[in-house]
Each structure stands twice: as C-alpha cells, then as structure tokens.
Design a protein around this motif. Structure first.
Motif, mmCIF file in Angstrom:
data_model
loop_
_atom_site.group_PDB
_atom_site.id
_atom_site.type_symbol
_atom_site.label_atom_id
_atom_site.label_comp_id
_atom_site.label_asym_id
_atom_site.label_seq_id
_atom_site.Cartn_x
_atom_site.Cartn_y
_atom_site.Cartn_z
ATOM 1 N N HIS A 46 -8.381 0.899 0.165
ATOM 2 C CA HIS A 46 -7.952 1.397 1.473
ATOM 3 C C HIS A 46 -8.643 2.723 1.768
ATOM 4 N N ALA A 69 -0.560 -3.346 2.834
ATOM 5 C CA ALA A 69 -0.433 -2.251 1.871
ATOM 6 C C ALA A 69 0.110 -2.735 0.530
ATOM 7 N N VAL A 78 1.000 1.015 7.115
ATOM 8 C CA VAL A 78 2.324 1.211 6.510
ATOM 9 C C VAL A 78 3.365 1.489 7.589
ATOM 10 N N ASN A 81 -4.282 -1.321 5.795
ATOM 11 C CA ASN A 81 -3.378 -0.884 4.732
ATOM 12 C C ASN A 81 -3.363 0.633 4.593
#
Length: 368
Positions: free
Chosen positions: A207, A200, A313, A308
């Motif tokens: 993404h 990320a 996350v 990501n």
C-alpha cells in the motif's frame, strides 16, 4: 472448496473488464521514456551531438533519405528492445488475473486459492510492474550505450552521460506508469474482484499512503529535473574545458536543452499531477455521494472502496457505519410492531438491558 464471484459488481460487468489497457500502458510507458530520453540527448550541448548535426548538413540530397532512415531504424530498434520486455513482464504478472477473468466470463467456478492470488496481484500490480520497469531503465540504457561505445558509435563519456540521463527519465516513466496502472485497476478490476471493498485486510498486499503519494510526486516533479539539469551542466563544463565548441554555441545549445527539458517535465508533471489528484479526490467524491444518499434516507448506498490506504480504510469504516444504521432502522421498525414507541426507544438507546429490569412500583385500585 470453490467460489463464484458475482457476475455483476455495482455497475461493473465481467464482460466489460479487459486487460488490454494495461498492455497499452506498459507499451506507452516505454515509448514515452525512449522518446523523452532521445529528445534530451539530442538537445544536449555535446561535441558528439554537434558532430552528428554537422554530418547531417554535409550529406548530399541523394544520400539524405538513407542516412535519416538508418537513424530512424536505430531509434525504433531501441523502442522494440525496451518495449518487448515491458509487455512480456506485464503478461507474466497478469496471468492469475487473466485466468480468473476467463473463468468468470465463462460462468465457471474459481478456486479460492487462485482468486486470492489474483486479488493480491491486482493490488500489487502497480508496485511489481513499476519496480521491474525501474530496474529495466537502470540496466538497459548502460547496456545499450555500452554496445554503441563498443562499436565506436559514441565515445565513453557521451555514453555514460546519455545512459545516466536515460535512467533518470526512466524514473519519471515508472511514476507515470504506476498511477496509470493503479487508475486502470480502480476502474474495473478492483470493483469486480473486491465488490465489498476491504482491501486493507488483504494479506500480502502493498500500500502507498497519502503522504508518500505527495512526496513521490514532489520528488519526480522537482528533484529529478534538477538532477538531470545538474548532470547536463557538468557535461557542458567538460565540453568547454576540451574546447571542442565555442562558448556561444554551447550557450545556445544549453538554452535549447533547457527548453526541451522544461517542455518534457511540464508535460510529465501535468500528467502526474492529474493522476495523483484523481487517486485521492475520486474516492473522496464517491464517499461524499454515498454519505449524501444516506443522509437522504437511502441506507442501501455503499462506498466503493478501491484502495488500501487511509481513504480505503475510511471507506470500509463508512460502509460498516451505513450497515449499522440500516440494521438499526430495521430493528427499530420491528420493535415498533410489538411494543410502544417509548419502550422501543428506551431499549434501542441502551438504557434498558435486553434481559429486562426489576422496578418497585405502587398500583392503586379504585372502585368508584
């Protein structure tokens, strides 16, 4: 400054990672698309297709083989014309990744600039390839059918309908290719190039959120087949108005088209469903396994972060939490060697500042 990537990341060995599968995906994507478009066009209730079948029935046995061979040759020529650009584009996109893999396999250093470029390319590969593939499916069918119309093989209306339908099929092909490429990268390339996760935080990386994945699958699995069916029904109406075929013949061929359309999209929807579910469920399973190991006292467990999006996350946050727990356990064990458990617990709980505190107390001495 140069940087060496680890030769082994978790259970991923550099020697086990190849790019052959990505070339195979690019080839199969075009073959599947051409085959699906061919079947749909053959099953379309148009006078052009009816005339072709009439010609086939009228061909004598001695000329049947050359007649069929020419048609098959045209079909494979179309596959070649569409597959070559697809594989060439994949080759161009994979150049920085291929370079880094060769350097790593030969135990050579990789420049930071090239390494960062390869990492971005791996994350963006599904987006770049599918974007270019979609453009090819939008551009190539009109060009091919325009050429066939120019040489007199098809009429203009048939060429327009066939090219529009082929472009629609291309969207399905691109969607399947996206998830296949993403799944392939998650199995080898991403764990190798991102051993600590943190996708990320990679600058310049695209993404796809979980919500968009679900909406994309819904559109490809429901909206697009209905659009293709609508185009076909409009085509049937045109043919009925022209009166080139009987209503009974059109009814039978419309049923045949619906069967072929249902079969193709049931198969593609099944593949898409499996790939979309895997892209969401597999990272969650890995996260649950890591949490189970931590709960059992194994603080060396790590969540393998391969995306990501929101799950990626969350995986990075989980790894940070596990690392914090491991550091806390180490600190707890170190404090226990020099102070009493009560003081250690008070310090670790944060109730006592590390610079100490001043307290008033009374001490009684007694000499008995």
């Amino acid at each position: 400054m140069k940087k060496m990537l680890p030769v082994k990341s978790e259970e991923i060995m550099v020697s086990d990672v190849t790019l052959t599968g990505l070339y195979g995906i690019s080839l199969l994507a075009m073959v599947f698309g051409v085959l699906a478009a061919f079947l749909l066009n053959v099953a379309t209730p148009t006078a052009f297709i009816f005339d072709r079948f009439t010609e086939l029935k009228a061909v004598s046995e001695g000329r049947l083989v050359p007649f069929v061979a020419r048609r098959i040759g045209i079909f494979f020529l179309i596959i070649l014309l569409t597959a070559f650009p697809s594989m060439f584009i994949m080759h161009v996109l994979l150049r920085p990744v291929s370079y880094c893999l060769k350097q790593m396999q030969n135990a050579l250093e990789v420049k930071n600039q090239m390494l960062d470029k390869a990492r971005r390319r791996i994350v963006n590969l599904p987006f770049f390839f599918v974007g270019i593939l979609t453009v090819l499916w939008v551009v190539l069918p009109p060009l091919i059918f325009a050429f066939l119309w120019f040489v007199g093989f098809v009429d203009m209306r048939t060429a327009a309908v066939f090219s529009i339908r082929a472009s629609m099929v291309g969207f399905i092909t691109a969607s399947v290719a996206f998830y296949r490429i993403e799944n392939h990268c998650r199995k080898g390339l991403i764990p190798l190039f991102f051993p600590e996760g943190r996708l990320a935080g990679l600058k310049g990386a695209q993404h796809l959120s979980i919500g968009r994945r679900i909406r994309w699958f819904y559109g490809m699995g429901t909206v697009l087949p209905l659009a293709i069916l609508l185009v076909t029904l409009v085509t049937v109406q045109w043919e009925l108005v022209s009166g080139s075929m009987s209503a009974r013949e059109y009814g039978l061929r419309t049923i045949l088209f619906a069967v072929v359309l249902s079969g193709i999209f049931l198969a593609s929807a099944g593949v898409l469903n499996r790939l979309v579910v895997r892209s969401i469920v597999s990272p969650l399973k890995n996260m649950l396994q890591a949490n189970t190991r931590v709960r059992e006292g194994d603080y060396n467990a790590r969540i393998q972060v391969v995306s990501n999006d929101e799950i990626g996350v969350l995986g990075d946050s989980g790894n940070a939490m596990i690392k914090g727990l491991a550091d806390r356990r180490t600190l707890r064990a170190a404090f226990g060697r020099y102070v009493t458990p009560e003081i250690r617990d008070e310090i670790l709980s944060g109730r006592i500042p590390l610079d100490g505190e001043r307290r008033e107390g009374t001490v009684m001495f007694a000499d008995l």
